[in-house]
Design a protein around this motif. Structure first.
Motif, PDB file in Angstrom:
ATOM      1  N   GLU A 151       0.836  -1.196   0.000  1.00 30.05           N
ATOM      2  CA  GLU A 151       0.000   0.000   0.000  1.00 30.05           C
ATOM      3  C   GLU A 151       0.866   1.239   0.000  1.00 30.05           C
ATOM      4  OE1 GLU A 151      -1.065   0.359   4.727  1.00 30.05           O
ATOM      5  OE2 GLU A 151      -2.166  -1.112   3.547  1.00 30.05           O
ATOM      6  N   HIS A 152       0.349   2.324  -0.550  1.00 34.91           N
ATOM      7  CA  HIS A 152       1.065   3.595  -0.636  1.00 34.91           C
ATOM      8  C   HIS A 152       0.226   4.699  -0.004  1.00 34.91           C
ATOM      9  CE1 HIS A 152       3.596   2.332  -4.420  1.00 34.91           C
ATOM     10  NE2 HIS A 152       3.867   1.618  -3.341  1.00 34.91           N
ATOM     11  N   THR A 153       0.820   5.454   0.906  1.00 33.65           N
ATOM     12  CA  THR A 153       0.215   6.694   1.370  1.00 33.65           C
ATOM     13  C   THR A 153       0.555   7.760   0.347  1.00 33.65           C
ATOM     14  OG1 THR A 153       0.394   6.065   3.705  1.00 33.65           O
ATOM     15  CG2 THR A 153       0.131   8.409   3.207  1.00 33.65           C
ATOM     16  N   LEU A 154      -0.434   8.425  -0.204  1.00 39.25           N
ATOM     17  CA  LEU A 154      -0.231   9.367  -1.296  1.00 39.25           C
ATOM     18  C   LEU A 154       0.404  10.662  -0.794  1.00 39.25           C
ATOM     19  CD1 LEU A 154      -3.684   8.827  -3.060  1.00 39.25           C
ATOM     20  CD2 LEU A 154      -1.554   7.529  -3.333  1.00 39.25           C
ATOM     21  N   GLU A 155       1.109  11.325  -1.684  1.00 35.37           N
ATOM     22  CA  GLU A 155       1.774  12.584  -1.321  1.00 35.37           C
ATOM     23  C   GLU A 155       0.752  13.662  -0.969  1.00 35.37           C
ATOM     24  OE1 GLU A 155       4.922  13.064  -0.846  1.00 35.37           O
ATOM     25  OE2 GLU A 155       5.418  11.006  -1.393  1.00 35.37           O
ATOM     26  N   ARG A 156      -0.427  13.586  -1.592  1.00 38.25           N
ATOM     27  CA  ARG A 156      -1.523  14.504  -1.267  1.00 38.25           C
ATOM     28  C   ARG A 156      -2.829  13.764  -1.505  1.00 38.25           C
ATOM     29  NH1 ARG A 156      -3.447  16.638  -6.120  1.00 38.25           N
ATOM     30  NH2 ARG A 156      -2.101  16.235  -7.914  1.00 38.25           N
ATOM     31  N   ASP A 157      -3.879  14.217  -0.838  1.00 37.91           N
ATOM     32  CA  ASP A 157      -5.180  13.595  -1.021  1.00 37.91           C
ATOM     33  C   ASP A 157      -5.653  13.798  -2.456  1.00 37.91           C
ATOM     34  OD1 ASP A 157      -5.093  12.979   1.636  1.00 37.91           O
ATOM     35  OD2 ASP A 157      -6.374  14.629   2.273  1.00 37.91           O
ATOM     36  N   LEU A 158      -6.230  12.746  -3.028  1.00 36.94           N
ATOM     37  CA  LEU A 158      -6.643  12.792  -4.432  1.00 36.94           C
ATOM     38  C   LEU A 158      -8.139  12.522  -4.582  1.00 36.94           C
ATOM     39  CD1 LEU A 158      -3.752  10.771  -6.156  1.00 36.94           C
ATOM     40  CD2 LEU A 158      -4.020  13.267  -6.043  1.00 36.94           C
ATOM     41  N   THR A 159      -8.759  13.262  -5.524  1.00 37.42           N
ATOM     42  CA  THR A 159     -10.143  12.997  -5.905  1.00 37.42           C
ATOM     43  C   THR A 159     -10.243  12.668  -7.389  1.00 37.42           C
ATOM     44  OG1 THR A 159     -10.513  15.365  -6.256  1.00 37.42           O
ATOM     45  CG2 THR A 159     -11.124  14.468  -4.103  1.00 37.42           C
ATOM     46  N   SER A 160      -9.198  12.983  -8.132  1.00 37.44           N
ATOM     47  CA  SER A 160      -9.189  12.724  -9.568  1.00 37.44           C
ATOM     48  C   SER A 160      -9.034  11.229  -9.838  1.00 37.44           C
ATOM     49  CB  SER A 160      -8.044  13.492 -10.238  1.00 37.44           C
ATOM     50  OG  SER A 160      -7.809  13.003 -11.540  1.00 37.44           O
ATOM     51  N   ARG A 161      -9.993  10.649 -10.548  1.00 39.20           N
ATOM     52  CA  ARG A 161      -9.922   9.219 -10.849  1.00 39.20           C
ATOM     53  C   ARG A 161      -8.721   8.909 -11.741  1.00 39.20           C
ATOM     54  NH1 ARG A 161     -13.343   5.305  -9.678  1.00 39.20           N
ATOM     55  NH2 ARG A 161     -14.859   6.832  -8.966  1.00 39.20           N
ATOM     56  N   THR A 162      -8.390   9.834 -12.639  1.00 41.68           N
ATOM     57  CA  THR A 162      -7.231   9.626 -13.505  1.00 41.68           C
ATOM     58  C   THR A 162      -5.951   9.540 -12.687  1.00 41.68           C
ATOM     59  OG1 THR A 162      -8.298  10.818 -15.331  1.00 41.68           O
ATOM     60  CG2 THR A 162      -5.901  10.563 -15.434  1.00 41.68           C
ATOM     61  N   SER A 163      -5.803  10.443 -11.719  1.00 37.65           N
ATOM     62  CA  SER A 163      -4.618  10.429 -10.855  1.00 37.65           C
ATOM     63  C   SER A 163      -4.569   9.157 -10.012  1.00 37.65           C
ATOM     64  CB  SER A 163      -4.608  11.664  -9.946  1.00 37.65           C
ATOM     65  OG  SER A 163      -4.544  12.850 -10.703  1.00 37.65           O
ATOM     66  N   LEU A 164      -5.726   8.709  -9.558  1.00 41.13           N
ATOM     67  CA  LEU A 164      -5.784   7.494  -8.751  1.00 41.13           C
ATOM     68  C   LEU A 164      -5.418   6.260  -9.573  1.00 41.13           C
ATOM     69  CD1 LEU A 164      -8.960   8.173  -6.610  1.00 41.13           C
ATOM     70  CD2 LEU A 164      -6.628   7.881  -5.756  1.00 41.13           C
ATOM     71  N   ILE A 165      -5.797   6.253 -10.849  1.00 39.13           N
ATOM     72  CA  ILE A 165      -5.435   5.127 -11.712  1.00 39.13           C
ATOM     73  C   ILE A 165      -3.922   5.066 -11.904  1.00 39.13           C
ATOM     74  CG2 ILE A 165      -5.567   4.267 -14.091  1.00 39.13           C
ATOM     75  CD1 ILE A 165      -8.498   5.150 -14.114  1.00 39.13           C
ATOM     76  N   ILE A 166      -3.288   6.236 -11.998  1.00 40.77           N
ATOM     77  CA  ILE A 166      -1.820   6.273 -12.112  1.00 40.77           C
ATOM     78  C   ILE A 166      -1.187   5.694 -10.846  1.00 40.77           C
ATOM     79  CG2 ILE A 166       0.184   7.800 -12.244  1.00 40.77           C
ATOM     80  CD1 ILE A 166      -1.537   9.671 -13.982  1.00 40.77           C
ATOM     81  N   GLU A 167      -1.697   6.112  -9.678  1.00 46.54           N
ATOM     82  CA  GLU A 167      -1.181   5.565  -8.418  1.00 46.54           C
ATOM     83  C   GLU A 167      -1.453   4.060  -8.330  1.00 46.54           C
ATOM     84  OE1 GLU A 167       0.658   6.899  -6.185  1.00 46.54           O
ATOM     85  OE2 GLU A 167       0.627   8.956  -6.964  1.00 46.54           O
TER      86      GLU A 167
END
Length: 358
Positions: A247-263
């Motif tokens: 699991e990865h704690t993200l550098e910042r909170d995300l709401t963008s589905r595109t950004s989440l798919i990259i993660e």
């Protein structure tokens, strides 16, 4: 029937104690092992820090607010692993029946031990003394006739505790335990029990097996037995790995589905590498999402074919992500795990550590 002699050893503030041991300037001060940054998480806290409410898995920003004098120390997992091995070497002088639960705690079955010592409590005392004298660390120990009670006993007088629960004292001890002290009862389960007017071991013992299984499923049988001092589980030296994940704690909170798919792609890539390294093949994929407010959900799906490659896992992970409302709930952490291993797999493992996560 001969009663078993089980010891549970739990190192006190393990990571933090090693840092204080190795750096005299940190002794007696509130310290946290982890990263002091906006997205940082406390991996461990010294007892001086715990007095302020600082706990493991707490956001570093929250820990700093609770304890302005808190000293953050980077983790040194390789050092912690080495010390864990040294502790295990001490255990092995008394028994080969050792079941590690994590890097800093283990069960020992000393019913028949290498030293020929009659009393398990004497073995526990000797192990605690040797850990203190040889490694300059402190451990708590619990002694009883099964794993459940040994675990409860080790938590009873921390830090530097030693508690023995004899068979003739066990039921009275259990009756007075709050349900939160029972193995497997977390915050959610405890809240549910309280709603059912179950607050103590005595209350739990008054419940029928049918009632407990109705409300708590398979765990109901476990709670039913624990309330009566029953736990037949053996000390298991070797375990089959049941799941593997990252699991990865993200550098910042995300709401963008595109950004989440990259993660999600990065997490999947790391997961595939781990699966290959451990030769693990499972058929169930679980997506874990932790939101900005630290609430979390999981979504799972099973397949006929084993999940091994990026091509196997990524499309399924994307499908699971579609079930999550990310647009209205910012995501803080994303994780993936593969479970439900194939029966013909030959690999075995020893559960020795809980590694730091990004």
């Amino acid at each position: 029937m001969t009663l078993r002699k089980i010891i549970h050893i739990d190192m006190d503030a393990f990571y933090a104690s090693i840092e204080q041991r190795d750096n005299p300037e940190l002794r007696g001060k509130p310290i946290a092992v982890g990263r002091e940054e906006e997205r940082g998480v406390v991996a461990a806290a010294s007892y001086e820090a715990r007095k302020f409410g600082v706990r493991s898995a707490m956001a570093s920003t929250r820990a700093r607010k609770l304890c302005p004098e808190l000293i953050f120390v980077p983790g040194r997992m390789e050092v912690y692993k080495k010390v864990s091995e040294q502790i295990r070497d001490i255990f092995a002088e008394y028994t080969d029946l050792i079941e590690p639960l994590s890097i800093d705690e283990a069960f020992l079955d000393v019913t028949e031990n290498k030293k020929g010592m009659e009393l398990a409590v004497d073995i526990a005392k000797e192990i605690k003394r040797r850990i203190r004298e040889e490694l300059h660390l402190v451990a708590s120990a619990g002694v009883s006739y099964n794993k459940f009670l040994a675990k409860v006993a080790s938590d009873y007088r921390k830090p530097d505790g030693l508690c023995t629960i004899h068979p003739d004292q066990a039921q009275d001890f259990i009756d007075h335990l709050p349900v939160e002290a029972f193995w497997g009862v977390g915050k959610v389960t405890a809240k549910k029990m309280h709603e059912l007017f179950i607050h103590t071991g005595k209350d739990l013992r008054a419940c029928s097996l049918e009632m407990l299984t109705h409300y708590f499923g398979k765990a109901g049988q476990l709670y039913h037995d624990f309330a009566r001092g029953i736990d037949e589980r053996p000390v298991e030296v070797i375990r089959i790995r049941k799941s593997l994940g990252c699991e990865h704690t993200l550098e910042r909170d995300l709401t963008s589905r595109t950004s989440l798919i990259i993660e999600l792609y990065h997490v999947t890539t790391e997961l595939v590498e781990r699966l290959k390294r451990h030769n693990f093949r499972g058929n169930t994929l679980t997506l874990k999402i932790k939101f900005h407010d630290f609430t979390q959900i999981t979504r799972s799906q099973s397949t006929v074919q084993p999940l091994v490659t990026l091509q196997d896992i990524l499309p399924l992970a994307k499908q699971l992500l579609k079930e999550v409302d990310c647009e209205h709930h910012a995501v803080r952490l994303i994780g993936l795990s593969v479970s439900n291993p194939q029966e013909d797999r030959k690999g075995v493992w020893r559960q020795l550590e809980l590694p730091f996560k990004r």
